[in-house]
Structure formats: C-alpha cells, structure tokens
Scaffold this active site. Structure first.
Site, PDB file in Angstrom:
ATOM      1  CG  ASN A  10      19.309  -2.842 -10.471  1.00 24.08           C
ATOM      2  OD1 ASN A  10      20.072  -2.749  -9.780  1.00 24.08           O
ATOM      3  ND2 ASN A  10      19.179  -3.156 -12.234  1.00 24.08           N
ATOM      4  CD1 TRP A  11      17.852   0.276  -4.905  1.00 22.82           C
ATOM      5  CD2 TRP A  11      19.022   0.003  -3.257  1.00 22.82           C
ATOM      6  NE1 TRP A  11      16.778   0.352  -3.735  1.00 22.82           N
ATOM      7  CE2 TRP A  11      17.861   0.442  -2.727  1.00 22.82           C
ATOM      8  CE3 TRP A  11      20.016  -0.170  -1.937  1.00 22.82           C
ATOM      9  CZ2 TRP A  11      18.048   0.052  -1.214  1.00 22.82           C
ATOM     10  CZ3 TRP A  11      19.681  -0.129  -0.712  1.00 22.82           C
ATOM     11  CH2 TRP A  11      18.806  -0.255  -0.142  1.00 22.82           C
ATOM     12  CE  LYS A  12      20.174   0.914 -12.808  1.00 21.84           C
ATOM     13  NZ  LYS A  12      19.963   0.936 -14.305  1.00 21.84           N
ATOM     14  CG  HIS A  96      20.018  -5.055 -15.383  1.00 20.88           C
ATOM     15  ND1 HIS A  96      21.229  -3.930 -16.340  1.00 20.88           N
ATOM     16  CD2 HIS A  96      19.433  -4.499 -15.139  1.00 20.88           C
ATOM     17  CE1 HIS A  96      20.126  -2.806 -15.920  1.00 20.88           C
ATOM     18  NE2 HIS A  96      19.321  -3.234 -15.281  1.00 20.88           N
ATOM     19  CD  GLU A  98      22.154  -0.679 -15.550  1.00 21.00           C
ATOM     20  OE1 GLU A  98      22.944  -1.234 -14.956  1.00 21.00           O
ATOM     21  OE2 GLU A  98      21.324   0.264 -16.451  1.00 21.00           O
ATOM     22  CD  GLU A 168      15.090  -4.053 -16.213  1.00 21.59           C
ATOM     23  OE1 GLU A 168      14.567  -3.807 -15.396  1.00 21.59           O
ATOM     24  OE2 GLU A 168      16.304  -3.881 -16.841  1.00 21.59           O
ATOM     25  N   GLY A 174      16.848   4.194 -17.302  1.00 24.85           N
ATOM     26  CA  GLY A 174      17.432   4.973 -17.123  1.00 24.85           C
ATOM     27  C   GLY A 174      18.002   6.791 -17.892  1.00 24.85           C
ATOM     28  CB  SER A 214      12.255   4.968 -17.252  1.00 27.64           C
ATOM     29  OG  SER A 214      13.828   5.773 -17.481  1.00 27.64           O
ATOM     30  N   GLY A 235      15.168   0.734 -11.386  1.00 22.80           N
ATOM     31  CA  GLY A 235      16.121   1.483 -10.420  1.00 22.80           C
ATOM     32  C   GLY A 235      16.540   2.787 -10.246  1.00 22.80           C
ATOM     33  N   GLY A 236      16.722   3.539 -10.912  1.00 25.29           N
ATOM     34  CA  GLY A 236      16.842   5.268  -9.888  1.00 25.29           C
ATOM     35  C   GLY A 236      15.619   5.459  -9.414  1.00 25.29           C
TER      36      GLY A 236
HETATM   37  C1  PEP Z   1      17.362  -0.926 -14.199  1.00 24.48           C
HETATM   38  O1  PEP Z   1      18.335  -0.463 -13.949  1.00 24.48           O
HETATM   39  O2  PEP Z   1      16.233  -2.092 -13.981  1.00 24.48           O
HETATM   40  C2  PEP Z   1      16.241  -0.576 -13.965  1.00 24.48           C
HETATM   41  C3  PEP Z   1      15.036  -0.601 -14.853  1.00 24.48           C
HETATM   42  O3  PEP Z   1      16.204   1.258 -14.489  1.00 24.48           O
HETATM   43  P1  PEP Z   1      15.913   2.240 -13.954  1.00 24.48           P
HETATM   44  O4  PEP Z   1      14.418   2.591 -13.501  1.00 24.48           O
HETATM   45  O5  PEP Z   1      17.037   3.548 -13.899  1.00 24.48           O
HETATM   46  O6  PEP Z   1      15.542   2.912 -15.588  1.00 24.48           O
END
Ligand code: PEP
Length: 250
Positions: A10-12, A96, A98, A168, A174, A214, A235-236
C-alpha cells in the site's frame, strides 16, 4: 489445501508515475523467480497506468486504494469499480484505517464499497483493526467482530468468494510498533471465527487474512510463519523495491 499468501503493497500518497516505473524496473528482477505467493501493488490512482504498464509481463497484480459504490455520477474526486476495471486494475483496498480516521469512512460506507467492488469483479482487500484505546480496554475482539459484521452485511458467500481481509491494528500502522506474531494470529482467529458465522466454515477456511502494521524485512518471516497469517499488507516498507522484495521473499 494451504492458503496461498498475498503480499500486498500500500503506497498511500507516495510516488509519481516516473517513480512508479523506476520502482518496477528495480523490483521486477528481484522477484522474477518468485512464484510461492501472490504479489499485489496498490499505488495512488495517478500511478495506476504506469504500474499496469510496468508490470504487464509479470504476475504482479495492481490494486487501487479505494473505490466508490456508484457506477458513475456527480461524485467529484471519486473513482468507480468500472473505471478501475477498464484500466486493468484487479484489486482494491477498502476501509483502510486512514480512510476511517481522516476521511469519514464508516462501517456502512465500507459495506457499500465492498458490495460494489465484489459485484463488479474486483478483489477487495478489506481492512479491519482496533485503535490502541480499544485494545487497552479489552475490546479488540468486539471491535473486529463488529467491523466484520457491518462490512459483510447483506453479502452472500458466493458474492464474497474473492474477498481478502487485512487485520491492521491501528496502533501498529506507520508507528514502527508491530503486533507480535502470536497476538496477530489471535486476532486473525477472531476474524476467521466471525467469517465462519457469517459465510460458513468452508468459506472461512479458504479466506486469506493478511496482517498489516509496520511489517519490515526483519519481522516478515516470524509473522508469515504463523498458520493464521495469510500474507501482509505493507505500507512504508513497500516503497523501497529491495525492502518490499525482502518482505515478499522472507
Ligand atoms: C498500511 O498502510 O496498510 C500499513 C500497514 O502501513 P505500515 O506498513 O507503514 O505500518
């Protein structure tokens, strides 16, 4: 039959089309021989054509990060399932945290988006997860069950066949804090048990439940070794080709 894992990025709101092409130029050689898992990359809408072009000779699937529930109409800023399919997109992230936290997404709109995605033939990755206060108050199971009941409301097992769920925990997204593999597996078992109630045992046995929060190269193997964990939503750490490849290949 063991469930094939899904390793999803997930590149956000990161990367331009050029940066997307560059990512794939570097990522594809790193995973070219990797057939054990399904790989999905979900870039921002703007980057979808570049991602589809760059991945067309590979088995990597491309997903969007959201979808509206109407086929078309006066909904400024929104994108329909039909529009995504016309581009060649196969997957879509729905609900999600966010979106829930910053853009007024509710369990009811998650349900509408899920229904529209499934109806159109997209593969939804439906996100659920508790916030820290809910975990600390011992409410995690209730929250997960409620989110599943509402998200899957009035969807038949037949319609939901392609559904993927992502657990999640919001406190792990994040933040660098990862759920322990055991704690994640417990939450996955709650989601699977709720899926059994809603859709039946056979469906729930086949349902892929991904962990997100994470995930990094250093913790991917321990998380993926849990029988209950059927992949990752990253994500990150998915923004860098080497890091995402290391997570995929754990
Ligand atoms: C996400 O955006 O779905 C996520 C899990 O982010 P991160 O891996 O950065 O915690």
């Amino acid at each position: 039959m063991p469930r094939t894992k899904v390793m999803a990025a997930n590149w956000k709101m990161y990367k331009t089309p050029d940066q997307t092409s560059e990512f794939f130029r570097n990522f594809l050689p790193l995973v070219s021989g990797h057939s054990r898992d399904e790989i999905v990359v979900c870039p921002p809408f703007l980057d979808l054509p570049a991602a589809l072009e760059a991945s067309k000779e590979s088995k990597i699937a491309i997903g969007a990060q959201n979808v509206h529930w109407k086929e078309e109409g006066a909904f400024t800023g929104e994108t329909s399932a039909g529009q995504l399919l016309a581009l060649g997109v196969s997957h879509v992230i729905v609900g999600h945290s966010e979106r829930r936290q910053y853009f007024c997404e509710t369990d009811d709109t998650v349900n509408l988006r899920l229904k529209a995605a499934l109806e159109a033939g997209l593969i939804p990755i439906c996100c659920v997860g508790e916030v820290l206060e809910e975990r600390e108050a011992g409410l995690t199971d209730d929250v997960l069950r409620r989110q599943c009941v509402r998200a899957f409301h009035a969807i038949s097992a037949k319609k939901a066949a392609k559904l993927i769920v992502a657990y999640e925990p919001v406190w792990a997204i994040g933040t660098g804090k990862t759920a322990t593999p055991e704690l994640a597996a417990e939450a996955h078992a709650v989601i699977r048990s709720e899926a059994t109630e809603i859709f039946g045992e056979e469906f729930a046995g086949d349902l892929r439940i991904l962990y997100g929060g994470s995930v990094k190269p250093e913790n991917s193997k321990a998380l993926m070794s849990q029988e209950e964990i059927d992949g990752a939503l990253v994500g990150g750490a998915s923004l860098d080709p080497k890091s995402f490849a290391a997570i995929v290949k754990y």
